[in-house]
Design a protein around this motif. Structure first.
Motif, mmCIF file in Angstrom:
data_model
loop_
_atom_site.group_PDB
_atom_site.id
_atom_site.type_symbol
_atom_site.label_atom_id
_atom_site.label_comp_id
_atom_site.label_asym_id
_atom_site.label_seq_id
_atom_site.Cartn_x
_atom_site.Cartn_y
_atom_site.Cartn_z
ATOM 1 N N SER A 5 2.722 -37.163 8.639
ATOM 2 C CA SER A 5 1.423 -37.108 9.306
ATOM 3 C C SER A 5 1.394 -35.900 10.238
ATOM 4 N N TYR A 6 0.204 -35.517 10.630
ATOM 5 C CA TYR A 6 0.026 -34.518 11.698
ATOM 6 C C TYR A 6 -1.063 -35.104 12.579
ATOM 7 N N PHE A 7 -0.854 -35.060 13.892
ATOM 8 C CA PHE A 7 -1.769 -35.813 14.774
ATOM 9 C C PHE A 7 -3.227 -35.437 14.554
ATOM 10 N N ARG A 8 -3.492 -34.131 14.243
ATOM 11 C CA ARG A 8 -4.880 -33.689 14.100
ATOM 12 C C ARG A 8 -5.414 -33.795 12.674
ATOM 13 N N SER A 9 -4.592 -34.207 11.743
ATOM 14 C CA SER A 9 -5.055 -34.297 10.352
ATOM 15 C C SER A 9 -5.990 -35.491 10.186
ATOM 16 N N LEU A 166 -15.010 -42.098 7.913
ATOM 17 C CA LEU A 166 -15.995 -41.516 8.845
ATOM 18 C C LEU A 166 -15.392 -41.182 10.220
ATOM 19 N N VAL A 167 -14.663 -42.133 10.796
ATOM 20 C CA VAL A 167 -14.207 -41.968 12.190
ATOM 21 C C VAL A 167 -13.354 -40.702 12.378
ATOM 22 N N PRO A 168 -12.384 -40.420 11.502
ATOM 23 C CA PRO A 168 -11.625 -39.166 11.675
ATOM 24 C C PRO A 168 -12.501 -37.916 11.530
ATOM 25 N N GLN A 169 -13.502 -37.972 10.650
ATOM 26 C CA GLN A 169 -14.372 -36.795 10.487
ATOM 27 C C GLN A 169 -15.238 -36.589 11.740
#
Ligand SMILES: N[C@@H](CCC(=O)N[C@@H](CS)C(=O)NCC(=O)O)C(=O)O
Length: 211
Positions: A5-9, A166-169
């Motif tokens: 993972s990457y925190f901002r991905s 949706l939420v991450p976008q």
């Protein structure tokens, strides 16, 4: 399970939400996508995922799974409760369609490697790259806003795969200063989701590799 993972991905953020919603514990293997040109380009990560992208989930079987939507559906199939898709086939198609507006139509145009290509290979100014980013988010969100059902979530009273995408976008759109005032339903869905601990724990700032 192990999640690269990457925190901002935002694609990894989708899988973090899915794992949390299913109540599954996992170990995070951080992959820095920016430092030194991207640690995802190192041979040792290419050996894990030839696509050199996160997320990657190592399943309890030892199998290596890539592509967030495929991983999310794997988690749903192996841990059916709570379901990520409604029972009714039409409603299922609708929630998948909303998820795909984000994951297939907005995100690929705006991910790290696409933006890096615009800068390095196409020699675009940062202002043009920002305009490109805003354009594709707004085009996708305009459609999404019209397609959501009465809430609190995108497809009604239960969280679905659409909300997981949706939420991450929305988080990325906020970070890149896309104005969201034209999207009151999206903003309300995002707020409703983030009240749930599974979504809150998956936020970028709550990750072990957050900067
Ligand atoms: N369609 C893929 C997209 C994965 C993706 O593009 N991940 C980005 C981070 S959000 C990445 O690893 N970018 C690294 C790069 O493009 O170099 C998925 O849903 O998993």
């Amino acid at each position: 399970m192990k999640l690269y993972s990457y925190f901002r991905s935002s694609a990894a953020y989708r899988v973090r939400i899915a794992l949390n919603l299913k109540g599954l514990t996992y170990e995070t293997a951080p992959v820095h996508l920016v430092k030194d040109g991207g640690h995802n380009r190192r041979p040792e990560f290419r050996a894990v995922n030839p696509q050199m992208r996160v997320p990657v989930l190592v399943a309890p079987t030892g199998d290596v799974l890539i592509q967030s939507l495929a991983i999310i559906e794997y988690l749903d199939e192996t841990h059916p409760d709570p379901p990520f898709l409604p029972k009714d086939p039409i409603a299922r198609a609708h929630s998948r369609a909303l998820a795909q507006i984000i994951a297939c139509d907005i995100h690929p145009l705006n991910n790290t490697s696409a933006l890096r290509y615009l800068k390095r290979e196409m020699h675009q100014e940062q202002s043009a790259i920002d305009a490109w980013y805003h354009h594709w988010v707004i085009a996708g969100f305009e459609a999404y806003e019209d397609l959501v059902r009465p809430g609190p979530y995108s497809c009604g009273g239960a969280v679905t795969i659409a909300d997981i995408c949706l939420v991450p976008q929305v988080a990325n759109a906020r970070r890149l200063k896309v104005p969201l005032n034209k999207f009151p339903k999206i903003v309300a869905i995002d707020a409703a989701c983030l009240e749930l601990p599974a979504f809150d724990r998956a936020r970028a700032e709550n990750q072990p590799d957050a900067e």
